[in-house]
Design a protein around this motif. Structure first.
Motif, short mmCIF file in Angstrom:
data_model
loop_
_atom_site.label_atom_id
_atom_site.label_comp_id
_atom_site.label_asym_id
_atom_site.label_seq_id
_atom_site.Cartn_x
_atom_site.Cartn_y
_atom_site.Cartn_z
N PHE A 27 -63.22 35.66 -34.07
CA PHE A 27 -62.83 35.30 -32.61
C PHE A 27 -62.49 36.45 -31.79
O PHE A 27 -62.80 36.17 -30.49
N LEU A 28 -62.38 37.61 -32.30
CA LEU A 28 -62.48 38.83 -31.44
C LEU A 28 -63.81 39.12 -30.70
O LEU A 28 -63.79 39.18 -29.52
N THR A 29 -64.89 38.69 -31.38
CA THR A 29 -66.24 38.99 -30.99
C THR A 29 -66.31 37.61 -29.87
O THR A 29 -66.97 37.97 -28.70
N LEU A 30 -65.72 36.45 -29.93
CA LEU A 30 -65.97 35.43 -29.18
C LEU A 30 -65.21 36.06 -27.80
O LEU A 30 -65.74 35.57 -26.95
N VAL A 31 -63.84 36.15 -28.11
CA VAL A 31 -63.20 36.55 -26.83
C VAL A 31 -63.97 37.78 -26.06
O VAL A 31 -64.13 37.42 -24.91
#
Length: 465
Positions: A27-31
């Motif tokens: 999730f953090l990577t996508l954000v």
């Protein structure tokens, strides 16, 4: 058994936490990727801008080519041009600045007759004042670039493509690029015209990137030539010698004199100076043009080291003649002798070394125009339709200035010592000469009188912007 159950519970808990951290990481990577993409889009998003055409000549002499089209069409004053549009000033447009292109941010590009320019890029960052990118392609003629200094953008890149070279200008400077064909014919493999690019810096600085090799850096007051293959030379002072073959060393005496022969076009002949003699008298009564080996003026000696030797143009007539005769050499200026636009030159210094060994007439003769060394410069003031005007110089010998009893209108007189090298020098931009004239057509040096023996060497006409 309770221990096995406890181990299984702990394993399940670890798997759950690992799964949670993995999905959190994803999730953090996508954000982060989305944020970086948004930031990159924010930084890279650009808007195309416009330039405004100012027509300073006849509208029919300035044409433009819309982006993606092959046909040029008429223009109008204050017309807007954008990316991909081309602009051309026709050869008959006149002298000096015939059109200007004002970029939206205040920089100005001035076109002279026969200039051609295309807007490749004219872009700014969309959401903030981060960058300005201007890319142009110059394919002909002379263009002056005056770039705005106090730019509102953090980064400004101003690039001009000329043949296989790329020129980068610093904002706030004043520059010029002139494209012209080489003296010898060159054929490019890609079919494009082979042109020499003359790049000059008045103020500011520039970097010239050739087809190969290291970039050439130009400071204020410097210029460089780029050959048709895209290879720049060495930087030199921004001065232009408008006289070709001022040292009379490119051709033999016979080749110079063959320019008088219209009956045999196969004869090898000079392409710089045209020799002539008038009126049509019998051969023993004519004056002659010859070459003389001398030592570098003002040295009067006949013997000197090879590096100090020079070739002088020699005007010679003897025999106690009683009729006037003009022995002349004339050079038509500019490419192919079509004349040269000098509207950009704030200084135009003409100079030569002259020596008069003998003249039979007193001072400048009875009419004030029979001098052993005369100089005629032909110019036009502001328009191709203007008449030719001339400035004439008379160099003569006499015991005193009082011997010059007749002064012809429009002739500048200078008395020189006999058999002595004297340097004549004048800035044609001075009052009384050609202070605001835009066009030079030719330079002629001649001897006029009865008997005369005179020589000139190191003929020069240097323009400085």
């Amino acid at each position: 058994m309770p221990d096995d159950r406890l181990v299984a519970q702990r394993r399940t808990l670890r798997i759950a936490w690992l799964t949670l951290f993995m999905f959190l990481g994803l999730f953090l990577t996508l954000v982060t990727l989305v944020a970086l993409s948004v930031r990159q889009w924010y930084l890279a998003a650009t808007d195309t801008q416009k330039a405004t055409l100012v027509v300073r000549s006849l509208n029919e002499s300035i044409v433009w080519q819309p982006a993606g089209r092959t046909i040029f069409q008429g223009t109008r004053d204050q017309q807007e041009l954008g990316e991909g549009d081309g602009l051309r000033a026709l050869p008959n447009a006149g002298y000096g600045q015939v059109a200007s292109l004002r970029l939206f941010e205040g920089s100005q590009l001035d076109l002279w007759a026969d200039a051609e320019l295309r807007l490749i890029e004219l872009r700014t960052t969309r959401w903030y004042s981060g960058a300005l990118q201007v890319t142009l392609e110059q394919t002909g003629g002379y263009v002056r670039y005056d770039l705005r200094a106090d730019q509102p953008f953090q980064t400004v890149r101003f690039t001009v493509l000329v043949g296989d070279a790329r020129v980068e200008f610093t904002p706030g400077g004043s520059y010029s690029i002139s494209l012209y064909p080489p003296e010898r014919r060159v054929i490019r493999s890609d079919g494009r015209p082979a042109l020499i690019a003359d790049i000059a810096v008045r103020t500011g600085s520039a970097v010239v990137n050739g087809a190969v090799g290291q970039p050439v850096r130009l400071a204020a007051g410097q210029r460089v030539e780029v050959d048709p293959a895209g290879l720049p030379g060495l930087p030199v002072p921004a001065r232009w010698e408008l006289i070709r073959d001022g040292g009379f060393s490119l051709f033999s005496e016979a080749e110079y004199n063959n320019t008088t022969r219209a009956d045999d076009p196969t004869l090898p002949r000079a392409t710089t100076w045209q020799v002539s003699g008038t009126p049509n008298l019998p051969l023993p009564q004519r004056g002659f043009f010859r070459l003389a080996m001398i030592c570098r003026p003002p040295n009067p000696a006949l013997n000197c080291p090879p590096e100090d030797r020079r070739t002088a143009a020699w005007f010679y007539r003897t025999g106690g003649q009683v009729n006037g005769f003009v022995t002349s050499i004339r050079q038509s200026l500019g490419v192919n002798g079509a004349g040269v636009d000098v509207s950009e030159f704030r200084s135009l210094v003409f100079s030569l070394w002259g020596r008069i060994d003998y003249q039979s007439l007193l001072a400048a003769g009875d009419r004030g125009t029979e001098c052993p060394i005369m100089i005629r410069i032909v110019a036009r003031r502001s328009s191709p339709t203007d008449p030719d005007e001339e400035r004439v110089v008379c160099l003569y010998t006499a015991a005193s200035d009082q011997d010059l009893r007749v002064r012809a209108d429009g002739v500048y007189y200078q008395r020189v010592d006999p058999a002595t090298w004297t340097r004549f020098r004048v800035d044609l931009r001075d009052e009384g000469w050609l202070p605001d004239y835009r066009y030079l057509r030719s330079v002629e040096i001649y001897a006029n009188g009865h008997d005369y023996d005179a020589r000139v060497v190191d003929v020069s006409l240097v323009g400085t912007q």
